[in-house]
Design an enzyme around this catalytic site. Structure first.
Site, PDB file in Angstrom:
ATOM      1  N   GLU A  11       0.777  -1.239   0.000  1.00  0.00           N
ATOM      2  CA  GLU A  11       0.000   0.000   0.000  1.00  0.00           C
ATOM      3  C   GLU A  11       0.813   1.296   0.000  1.00  0.00           C
ATOM      4  OE1 GLU A  11      -2.770  -0.215   3.243  1.00  0.00           O
ATOM      5  OE2 GLU A  11      -3.932  -1.797   2.305  1.00  0.00           O
TER       6      GLU A  11
ATOM      7  N   GLU B 116      -5.311  -8.794   1.149  1.00  0.00           N
ATOM      8  CA  GLU B 116      -5.958  -8.475   2.424  1.00  0.00           C
ATOM      9  C   GLU B 116      -7.445  -8.264   2.204  1.00  0.00           C
ATOM     10  OE1 GLU B 116      -4.393  -5.092   4.641  1.00  0.00           O
ATOM     11  OE2 GLU B 116      -2.339  -5.730   4.238  1.00  0.00           O
TER      12      GLU B 116
HETATM   13  C1  GBH Z   1      -4.504  -2.204   5.618  1.00  0.00           C
HETATM   14  O1  GBH Z   1      -4.672  -0.922   5.098  1.00  0.00           O
HETATM   15  C2  GBH Z   1      -3.086  -2.367   6.053  1.00  0.00           C
HETATM   16  O2  GBH Z   1      -2.282  -2.909   5.018  1.00  0.00           O
HETATM   17  C3  GBH Z   1      -2.938  -3.196   7.300  1.00  0.00           C
HETATM   18  O3  GBH Z   1      -1.646  -3.078   7.799  1.00  0.00           O
HETATM   19  C4  GBH Z   1      -3.988  -2.781   8.285  1.00  0.00           C
HETATM   20  O4  GBH Z   1      -3.826  -3.383   9.526  1.00  0.00           O
HETATM   21  C5  GBH Z   1      -5.333  -3.107   7.692  1.00  0.00           C
HETATM   22  O5  GBH Z   1      -5.502  -2.389   6.536  1.00  0.00           O
HETATM   23  C6  GBH Z   1      -6.506  -2.813   8.610  1.00  0.00           C
HETATM   24  O6  GBH Z   1      -6.551  -1.486   8.993  1.00  0.00           O
HETATM   25  O7  GBH Z   1     -13.148   4.854   5.697  1.00  0.00           O
HETATM   26  O8  GBH Z   1     -14.476   2.979   5.205  1.00  0.00           O
HETATM   27  O9  GBH Z   1     -13.731   4.255   3.471  1.00  0.00           O
HETATM   28  C7  GBH Z   1      -5.989  -0.601   4.765  1.00  0.00           C
HETATM   29  C8  GBH Z   1      -6.113   0.650   3.967  1.00  0.00           C
HETATM   30  C9  GBH Z   1      -7.479   2.504   3.412  1.00  0.00           C
HETATM   31  C10 GBH Z   1      -8.508   0.388   3.726  1.00  0.00           C
HETATM   32  C11 GBH Z   1      -8.764   3.196   3.700  1.00  0.00           C
HETATM   33  C12 GBH Z   1      -9.841   1.067   3.962  1.00  0.00           C
HETATM   34  C13 GBH Z   1     -11.130   3.109   3.505  1.00  0.00           C
HETATM   35  C14 GBH Z   1     -11.989   2.806   4.668  1.00  0.00           C
HETATM   36  N1  GBH Z   1      -7.413   1.241   4.067  1.00  0.00           N
HETATM   37  N2  GBH Z   1      -9.874   2.365   3.384  1.00  0.00           N
HETATM   38  S1  GBH Z   1     -13.434   3.790   4.758  1.00  0.00           S
END
Ligand code: GBH
Length: 454
Positions: free
Chosen positions: A164, A356
């Site tokens: 990411e 993931e």
């Molecule tokens: C991952 O990133 C990471 O790789 C991991 O390390 C982490 O623990 C895991 O997620 C869980 O947090 O506000 O509903 O629109 C996730 C990246 C970016 C995924 C933002 C969800 C939008 C959520 N995230 N995205 S929302």
């Protein structure tokens, strides 16, 4: 048969989130060590990963749990500064030995190791030299990759270069909510992007050149995709376009900003016109390194956006009154896996690996000593059904990696969110397999068939 015979069912974690032992056995500090220790850390409750799940000292017990879950693969990341304390100098043999032992333990228990080289914990000494802004990071990352490949590729086949970039550049260096908590302007994050592309490309070449067996290589981006309003050709085309469109306000968080250069060898349409000179020059040679061929399109997918959502939105807030959400307010959008797999395959022509997907929940140990988490089981069933549709439509799928193996340090929100199939009591370090863990074991044993049972 729901999924192909060789479909990989796995679970994931990442070094800083689980290992602890932040300053033991010669490990150097990473930016997450330094900045979670700072007075200014915005991390919830001032939590740190100093101890986390203490996986460094519980490695064998944790691998035994992986075996009990019956997973085929474990995706884990390597802490760069555990192996090379300052990132570019001497190797720390004890750090390398930890990962070598982990790989041995996994293989002895029938679990395929899947390595992520970079999951955000940049060595502090590299950050002190400018971090992703310093062009030398490309060479340092290449050398680090070579050291890992030399040590582990006799036993490791699956490689994910970076996790990411949307988040470690976007949230780390642009909005400033992740370490190193920077708020830089476009010019700097675009230059960082170039170094990320090149670090990735050189790592791919290093693995191909030096690995002791044929390797499967990808990276693990994230970012919003859009779900069409209905399944008319027009609505689908609209959602497809929005999923990859360049947008000046959300570009760092999009898939296309990162994946178009890496998979197609160019910036998304409109980016160069908008940024002009802010985008540095790339030579032909650089482009060919950046787009070094990959074996799969890894992607971290938690939700997708409704088609009405503004493409500038950096998250998937769908704005529907009372919509289903997880414990940290992320919308539950089961069709995300179908549409993402389909759109990514169409655009990048690579088999898809969900690196993931998972659900945060308010898990705790019940009076009966068990952890009951029906929300997670329901969430995952729905998402897998979406993914299954992709499989039925002959989109090549490598596998599905659940995030996460066990509860862990959730970056900006610390320990307040639990994503694991295994519950961790952070006071005692006692692990308890949740109901969802046993359920996932049955899903794997049936190769996905039981997701259709009521
Ligand atoms: C991952 O990133 C990471 O790789 C991991 O390390 C982490 O623990 C895991 O997620 C869980 O947090 O506000 O509903 O629109 C996730 C990246 C970016 C995924 C933002 C969800 C939008 C959520 N995230 N995205 S929302």
């Amino acid at each position: 048969m729901a999924f192909s015979k060789d479909f990989i069912w796995g679970v994931a974690g990442a070094s800083y989130q689980v290992e602890g032992a932040w300053n033991e056995d010669g490990k150097g500090p990473s930016i997450w060590d330094t900045y979670t220790h700072s007075r200014q850390s915005p991390v919830k409750q001032h939590d740190t990963g100093d101890i986390a799940c203490d996986h460094y000292h519980h490695m064998k017990e944790d691998v035994a749990l992986l075996k009990e879950l019956g997973v085929k693969a474990y995706r884990f990341s390597i802490s760069w500064s555990r192996v090379i304390p300052d990132g570019f100098g001497e190797v720390n043999p004890k750090g390398l030995a930890f990962y070598s032992d982990l790989v041995d333990e996994l293989l002895a228990n029938g679990v395929e190791p899947m390595i992520t080289l970079y999951h955000w914990d940049l060595p502090q000494a590299i950050h002190d030299r400018g971090g992703w802004l310093n062009p030398d990071i490309v060479t340092w990352f290449e050398r680090y990759t070579k050291i890992i490949v030399d040590a582990l590729s006799d036993r490791v086949k699956y490689w994910i270069t970076i996790n990411e970039p949307q988040i470690f550049i976007g949230l780390g260096c642009y909005t400033g909510v992740h370490a190193p908590f920077l708020k830089l302007c476009d010019r700097d994050v675009i230059l960082m992007s170039k170094h990320v592309f090149l670090a990735h490309g050189h790592a791919v070449r290093t693995i191909r050149e030096y690995a002791k067996q044929s390797s499967k290589i990808g990276f693990a981006p994230t970012g919003p995709t859009f779900i069409p309003d209905n399944e008319s050709a027009e609505a689908i085309e609209e959602a497809r376009k929005k999923s990859f469109a360049f947008n000046p306000d959300g570009y760092l968080f999009s898939n296309s900003w990162w994946a178009d250069p890496i998979c197609l060898g160019k910036f998304p349409d409109g980016a160069k016109e908008f940024f002009g000179d802010l985008i540095p020059d790339f030579t032909e040679e650089e482009w060919s390194i950046i787009r070094s061929p990959l074996d799969f399109y890894g992607c971290n997918i938690y939700n997708a956006s409704r088609d009405e959502t503004d493409i500038a939105a950096t998250d998937a807030k769908n704005g529907l009154v009372g919509e289903p959400i997880t414990a940290i307010n992320w919308p539950i959008t089961p069709d995300a896996l179908y549409w993402s797999a389909r759109f990514f395959y169409e655009r990048y022509q690579l088999p898809v690996l969900i690196t993931e997907n998972g659900c945060a929940n308010t898990d705790y140990v019940f009076l009966d000593g068990k952890v009951h988490d029906p929300q997670r089981i329901d969430y995952t069933t729905r998402y897998l059904r979406g993914y299954y549709r992709a499989s039925k439509e002959n989109i090549p799928l490598v596998g599905y990696i659940y995030w996460s193996f066990m509860d862990n340090f959730e970056w900006g929100i610390g320990y307040s969110a639990r994503f694991g199939l295994v519950h961790v009591n952070y006071q005692t370090q006692v692990r308890t397999i949740k109901d969802s863990g046993y359920w996932y074991r049955d899903v794997i044993a049936s190769n996905g068939e039981i997701i259709w049972k009521e």
